[in-house]
Design an enzyme around this catalytic site. Structure first.
Site, PDB file in Angstrom:
ATOM      1  N   CYS A  53       0.825  -1.196   0.000  1.00 42.46           N
ATOM      2  CA  CYS A  53       0.000   0.000   0.000  1.00 42.46           C
ATOM      3  C   CYS A  53       0.860   1.246   0.000  1.00 42.46           C
ATOM      4  O   CYS A  53       2.074   1.201  -0.182  1.00 42.46           O
ATOM      5  CB  CYS A  53      -0.898   0.017   1.247  1.00 42.46           C
ATOM      6  N   ILE A  61      -4.085  -7.643  -0.955  1.00 45.86           N
ATOM      7  CA  ILE A  61      -3.372  -8.880  -1.257  1.00 45.86           C
ATOM      8  C   ILE A  61      -3.834 -10.010  -0.332  1.00 45.86           C
ATOM      9  O   ILE A  61      -4.178 -11.095  -0.777  1.00 45.86           O
ATOM     10  CB  ILE A  61      -1.842  -8.686  -1.099  1.00 45.86           C
TER      11      ILE A  61
END
Length: 632
Positions: A3, A50
């Site tokens: 991120c 993810i």
């Protein structure tokens, strides 16, 4: 959860939203902001989902009582084991993300949590009880974290472009850091092009209270720095490499989204794919083909990548890029990197990541780090060759340097000879650092304007590296000291830096199994004669991979993951260089001597000197200045 994170403490919270939007490429799946006006703290997050792609992985993530807030960029590979331990201690979990594990681990262990983590990360935790902000970066520096601390305002971000929005664009150049970019092509240490912006170091953590840093410490020490008492035998070294690399690759394949791999056809990426295939036989691999004129002496990687893909029976997607397109993308490359890193190899990462994302792949495994653990760079072999001439008197070594400097550098073999003996007259410690340099101080000083030279008075671009290796045991072998420099500086400040920025620009997470902490620890215990064995680098790794890969792949000559820069400077980049490094442009910027730069351009074009990377680094600095200083 790969991120982007941002935050500001004791500053203007209204800037947080726009800063967070500047790193939307890092997390296109979700975003969130936490603001506490009473305590004057704001945290921002962009999410690339993810693990646990549900809303339970949303950030900023708050503890059940709302008193502790976390923003996190990275992956914790041992999160399942940590989760089990925490559940036994009575902690409850709503979702399945490693973010929730990280938050609960802090509630359980406080800052001592860091020693329990095996992963890649940069995170910030705000504790409302102590009104303190806790930030940390992973052991090897895979994930970036920049910060600024001025006038009792503390701000941080995954990228400088967002940080400048938080700090209201404080844009005073850091002359010493610019000098390091030009010396090494990248900047070792915590410096950036701006005085107001610093990098959190690999394995470093800080505590911030009332907008000021109150504590800073290194929580991780490179194992290569330890005094290893017991040496491994040959068979132990080879079998251990197999065991720990396989474990690392398997461990890092955990994901709730499709995962692929870089495959250049070199040993490192091929080894990662060989073990990844054991978990996912259908893993998709990605490589690049650069079309157009190439530099002499450069070997095309693609046939080797195809050979490995066929041997392992895996798919290989190839992105074909014309040389002129790469040259034209340099300006956008520097804008995305946030720093004037003068290495066009970053574009390869971008193009491959873009292709992978187009194919639905969000995660790629990389072979980065193999050379830094096991040797493999030309400088490792060059260091070994010093036994034949390093003992010579200084005046003889200086003559050796002078003689080789006059070789015709249009020949790539001559270029390597010049590079090998550059700095031969220096003492052994300075020579060690000199292997990492691309431009001599004397050359750079001649290119600087009088004003810029004055700003640099008394500074030494080598000092940060010298300070780092000085405490290392006196009897530590030179190769160990060089590997320590690789792992601490070249890896984090260069290779991992551009790999993160360019892959995240495409919304792709890159994982690096070679930097799994168990493997890093084991590699440090391998005797040097099982790493660099004569002219053969990575000897133990090569032996370990013999049952898995063809020998012509394992023992192929080392090639760079780069671009035909020398050809570009004579053709594709000639026009842009004429603009960016024109007398008018240089005089206006005031950093460089316009006449001396023009002279160097002419000498390079005539083959009188190989100044390709020096000129390219000047080019990158000017591109960076136009992007970050001249634009509002």
């Amino acid at each position: 959860m790969m991120c982007g994170i941002t935050g500001i403490f004791n500053g203007d919270l209204s800037t947080l939203s726009s800063a967070n939007s500047l790193i939307s490429h890092r997390g296109p799946d979700d975003d969130g902001i936490y603001v506490n006006h009473v305590l004057n703290i704001g945290l921002g997050h962009r999410r690339l989902s993810i693990l646990d792609t549900s809303s339970f992985g949303h950030q900023p993530m708050c503890s059940n009582n709302g008193k502790t807030i976390l923003v996190f960029n990275g992956e914790i590979y041992n999160y399942k084991e940590l989760r089990s331990d925490l559940k036994r201690k009575g902690f409850a979990f709503q979702g399945k993300s490693d973010t929730e594990v990280l938050l609960n681990l802090y509630l359980s262990e406080g800052k001592e949590m860091l020693s329990k983590l095996n992963g890649i990360f940069a995170f910030a935790i705000f504790d409302t009880s102590s009104e303190s902000l806790f930030l940390a970066r992973d052991a090897l520096g895979v994930k970036p974290l920049y910060y600024s601390n001025q006038d009792n305002v503390f701000a941080f971000s995954s990228e400088i472009k967002a940080l400048l929005k938080l700090t209201l664009n404080n844009k005073e150049l850091d002359a010493e850091s610019i000098n390091r970019y030009l010396s090494f092509l990248w900047c070792p240490g915590d410096g950036t092009p701006l005085k107001s912006v610093k990098k959190l170091l690999p394995g470093e953590a800080i505590i911030v209270k009332n907008g000021c840093i109150t504590d800073k410490w290194l929580w991780y020490k490179l194992p290569i720095l330890n005094n290893i008492k017991k040496s491994l035998g040959k068979d132990q070294a080879i079998s251990g490499v197999t065991k720990y690399l396989k474990q690392a690759v398997h461990r890092q394949m955990v994901a709730d989204v499709p995962l692929g791999a870089f495959l250049s056809g070199g040993l490192d990426s091929s080894a990662v794919v060989a073990f990844a295939k054991e978990v996912n036989p259908d893993i998709r691999c990605f490589s690049i083909e650069t079309k157009g004129k190439q530099d002499r002496g450069v070997v095309d990687d693609l046939p080797y990548a195809k050979r490995v893909a066929k041997h392992l029976n895996v798919s290989l997607d190839v992105v074909s890029i014309e040389s002129y397109r790469m040259a034209s993308d340099l300006e956008s490359m520097i804008a995305q990197l946030d720093e004037p890193l003068a290495d066009p190899a970053a574009l390869n990462v971008l193009y491959i990541s873009q292709l992978a994302r187009e194919q639905g792949i969000k995660v790629l495994l990389s072979g980065a780090g193999g050379d830094d653990l096991f040797t493999g760079y030309r400088r490792h072999y060059a260091l070994q060759l010093e036994r034949y001439w390093g003992w010579l008197p200084k005046n003889v070594r200086t003559s050796l340097e002078s003689i080789t400097r006059n070789l015709n550098t249009e020949n790539f073999i001559n270029r390597r000879i010049v590079k090998m003996f550059n700095g031969a007259g220096l003492n052994s410690e300075d020579r060690l650092i000199n292997y990492f340099r691309w431009s001599d101080d004397s050359l750079l000083q001649s290119l600087y304007s009088p004003e810029f030279r004055q700003q640099l008075a008394g500074s030494d671009s080598n000092q940060i590296m010298q300070d780092f290796i000085e405490p290392i045991l006196v009897d530590s072998p030179p190769l160990n000291r060089m590997l320590a420099l690789e792992q601490r500086f070249f890896l984090a400040d260069h290779n991992l830096n551009y790999t993160d920025k360019m892959s995240m620009a495409a919304g792709v997470e890159v994982r690096v199994p070679f930097l799994d902490l168990d493997l890093v620890d084991f590699a440090a215990k391998i005797p040097n004669n099982f790493k660099q064995r004569g002219s053969v680098g990575k000897w133990a790794l090569k032996k370990a991979m013999e049952p898995y890969l063809p020998k012509d792949i394992i023992y192929r000559p080392k090639t760079g993951f780069g671009a035909p820069l020398r050809t570009w400077m004579q053709h594709d980049l000639k026009e842009i260089m004429g603009d960016l490094l024109s007398i008018e442009s240089l005089n206006s910027r005031g950093l460089f001597s316009a006449n001396n730069v023009q002279k160097l351009i002419w000498q390079n074009s005539q083959g009188k000197i190989d100044a390709t990377y020096t000129l390219f680094s000047l080019l990158c600095v000017e591109i960076w200045c136009r992007e970050y200083l001249d634009k509002n």
